[in-house]
Design an enzyme around this catalytic site. Structure first.
Site, PDB file in Angstrom:
ATOM      1  N   PHE A  25     -45.528   0.269  -8.420  1.00 53.34           N
ATOM      2  CA  PHE A  25     -45.085  -0.487  -9.599  1.00 53.34           C
ATOM      3  C   PHE A  25     -46.219  -1.396 -10.037  1.00 53.34           C
ATOM      4  O   PHE A  25     -46.617  -2.306  -9.302  1.00 53.34           O
ATOM      5  CB  PHE A  25     -43.823  -1.322  -9.342  1.00 53.34           C
ATOM      6  CG  PHE A  25     -43.389  -2.022 -10.607  1.00 53.34           C
ATOM      7  CD1 PHE A  25     -42.601  -1.375 -11.545  1.00 53.34           C
ATOM      8  CD2 PHE A  25     -43.827  -3.311 -10.894  1.00 53.34           C
ATOM      9  CE1 PHE A  25     -42.250  -1.998 -12.742  1.00 53.34           C
ATOM     10  CE2 PHE A  25     -43.482  -3.933 -12.094  1.00 53.34           C
ATOM     11  CZ  PHE A  25     -42.693  -3.276 -13.015  1.00 53.34           C
ATOM     12  N   ASP A  61     -53.717  -4.811  -6.302  1.00 52.90           N
ATOM     13  CA  ASP A  61     -52.725  -5.491  -7.147  1.00 52.90           C
ATOM     14  C   ASP A  61     -51.889  -6.429  -6.269  1.00 52.90           C
ATOM     15  O   ASP A  61     -50.954  -5.993  -5.605  1.00 52.90           O
ATOM     16  CB  ASP A  61     -51.830  -4.457  -7.850  1.00 52.90           C
ATOM     17  CG  ASP A  61     -50.772  -5.114  -8.748  1.00 52.90           C
ATOM     18  OD1 ASP A  61     -50.599  -6.349  -8.684  1.00 52.90           O
ATOM     19  OD2 ASP A  61     -50.107  -4.378  -9.506  1.00 52.90           O
ATOM     20  N   LYS A 119     -47.871 -13.615 -11.909  1.00 53.57           N
ATOM     21  CA  LYS A 119     -46.679 -14.284 -11.373  1.00 53.57           C
ATOM     22  C   LYS A 119     -46.930 -15.728 -10.921  1.00 53.57           C
ATOM     23  O   LYS A 119     -47.012 -16.610 -11.761  1.00 53.57           O
ATOM     24  CB  LYS A 119     -46.056 -13.415 -10.288  1.00 53.57           C
ATOM     25  CG  LYS A 119     -45.561 -12.084 -10.896  1.00 53.57           C
ATOM     26  CD  LYS A 119     -44.565 -11.319 -10.080  1.00 53.57           C
ATOM     27  CE  LYS A 119     -43.917 -10.228 -10.919  1.00 53.57           C
ATOM     28  NZ  LYS A 119     -44.196  -8.870 -10.503  1.00 53.57           N
TER      29      LYS A 119
HETATM   30  C1  LIG Z   1     -44.494  -7.766 -11.528  1.00 51.00           C
HETATM   31  C2  LIG Z   1     -45.609  -6.861 -11.195  1.00 51.00           C
HETATM   32  C3  LIG Z   1     -46.471  -6.362 -12.187  1.00 51.00           C
HETATM   33  C4  LIG Z   1     -46.240  -6.585 -13.661  1.00 51.00           C
HETATM   34  O1  LIG Z   1     -46.229  -7.918 -14.027  1.00 51.00           O
HETATM   35  P1  LIG Z   1     -45.545  -8.360 -15.420  1.00 51.00           P
HETATM   36  O2  LIG Z   1     -45.899  -9.804 -15.549  1.00 51.00           O
HETATM   37  O3  LIG Z   1     -44.076  -8.109 -15.277  1.00 51.00           O
HETATM   38  O4  LIG Z   1     -46.150  -7.525 -16.487  1.00 51.00           O
HETATM   39  C5  LIG Z   1     -47.549  -5.590 -11.784  1.00 51.00           C
HETATM   40  N1  LIG Z   1     -47.765  -5.314 -10.488  1.00 51.00           N
HETATM   41  C6  LIG Z   1     -46.960  -5.771  -9.512  1.00 51.00           C
HETATM   42  C7  LIG Z   1     -47.267  -5.441  -8.088  1.00 51.00           C
HETATM   43  C8  LIG Z   1     -45.839  -6.531  -9.833  1.00 51.00           C
HETATM   44  O5  LIG Z   1     -45.004  -6.939  -8.871  1.00 51.00           O
END
Ligand SMILES: *Cc1c(COP(=O)(O)O)cnc(C)c1O
Length: 407
Positions: A146, A231, A260
């Protein structure tokens, strides 16, 4: 206080349902205010937040220091766009580089934008430095990934619902099983420019890869001249008990993606980190964002970072997470399949016969615990990193009967 129509939860739920796009299926709790680990709904009921807005509020809701920075900066200047400079951006860059050891920062807003930025950066690096013909660049990703919701990012999702009906999809991605370093190596071709990976898969149900996976993946990438793109949007900034998951294995993404908790939940702030040989491929005009790096975001993010350091949040996540996980493991309910996770990112996978995690999440809500199902059978517990032992005990008293199926 008397309750007016406007204060009942149903009123707000109806408004959302009537006027909003139905692209979410939220747990029905209508939050009115929040402080630290606690949130209060419109009817005055208190809940312990065990989701932290998917790890965006690691510092706790409405942290006073971040709030103060936001208010002060909002009074001065909020947006200049990158057409001009501002006196907050450089300070934020320096704070983030000093904290992480990376040489350069590229600021964006949402996590998905930062992932998009990392993809563009890797492709450009592949073209300019590695010598891969433009249009032939390949990026390896993992099953169950994701990384966000843009058209390019969903193009390499393995979740059918995320892609169905959204074609044509972006080519150039190769999917390998998660946690399998040999599969990564086998998928590398002369055109491979990057390997994009979550060090723990959060949205896929808190999947922790085998020990040594990141170390091997980083080593394979290095040997084949492929960028290791980490990520840590969800796992980073203290969530798992260290500043980053990569620190557990002593590795370092060639590109590190953050989002985040970078703003403590006040404002969308994301960033891509890399050293000069990689970030240097971007020239003025190659990439940008109107709001990326704005002074309000920069001031908020700098305060959010200092809270993580000053309050030792990674350390608290390690200690409280170990306690929480051990207590969850002791629950011994016949409905639980597995408890897994690291630090304060914990997933409790229920057995298929338990009827899906959603029922448990709703029963927890009724008892004052906010959590969220992830990937059908798993309940995620990820409270703000400022949580105290008594608060975990308070939660466990309510979690135990629910996970035993007593609703
Ligand atoms: C939440 C998340 C994203 C995307 O972030 P958004 O601010 O919702 O666009 C990308 N990678 C990971 C691992 C995430 O948990």
């Amino acid at each position: 206080m008397d309750r007016t129509l406007e204060q009942t939860a149903q009123y707000f739920i109806d408004l959302e349902e009537r006027y909003g796009a139905h692209n979410y299926h939220p747990i029905d709790v209508v939050i009115h205010e929040a402080k630290g680990v606690w949130v209060t709904d419109v009817e005055g009921k208190r809940y312990l937040d065990c989701l932290s807005a998917y790890s965006a509020v690691n510092q706790g809701h409405a942290h006073p220091k971040i709030l103060q920075a936001m208010i002060e900066q909002a009074h001065r200047v909020t947006l200049t766009a990158r057409a001009f400079r501002n006196d907050q951006l450089g300070l934020f860059y320096k704070a983030l580089c000093d904290l992480t050891g990376y040489q350069r920062v590229l600021p964006m807003n949402s996590g998905a934008e930062a992932v998009e930025t990392a993809i563009k950066l890797a492709r450009k690096w592949g073209y300019k430095v590695k010598g891969v013909p433009d249009g032939k660049q390949e990026i390896i990703v993992c099953e169950g990934n994701f990384h966000g919701r843009t058209t390019t990012i969903i193009s390499f999702s393995t979740e059918p619902q995320y892609k169905e009906g959204f074609g044509p999809l972006t080519p150039g991605f190769v999917v390998v099983p998660y946690g399998d370093a040999d599969a990564l190596e086998a998928a590398i071709t002369p055109n491979t420019v990057g390997f994009l990976v979550e060090p723990i898969q959060g949205e896929n149900g808190v999947i922790v890869p085998p020990e040594g996976y990141l170390r091997r993946a980083a080593e394979i990438c290095k040997r084949h001249n492929v960028l290791f793109i980490n990520d840590e949007i969800q796992t980073g900034l203290g969530r798992t008990g260290k500043l980053f998951v990569q620190d557990y294995e002593g590795v370092r993404g060639d590109i590190l993606i953050l989002g985040k908790a970078l703003s403590g939940g006040f404002y969308p702030v994301s960033a891509v980190l890399a050293d000069d040989p990689v970030m240097g491929v971007f020239q003025p005009g190659d990439h940008g964002s109107t709001f990326g790096g704005n002074p309000l975001a920069a001031a908020v993010a700098r305060a959010a970072l200092s809270v993580i350091v000053e309050e030792n949040l990674p350390q608290n996540a390690a200690v409280m997470g170990a306690y929480f996980k051990e207590q969850l493991e002791e629950i011994n309910s016949p409905l639980i399949k597995e408890v897994r996770g690291r630090g304060l990112l914990i997933g409790v996978e229920m057995k298929p016969e338990a009827g899906g995690a959603r029922r448990f999440v709703e029963a927890l809500r009724d008892r004052g615990i906010l959590s969220k199902e992830t990937h059908v059978h798993t309940v995620r517990f990820a409270p703000p990193l400022v949580i105290k032992r008594e608060e975990i005990d308070w939660a466990l008293e309510r979690i135990r009967p629910v996970l035993h199926g007593q609703f």
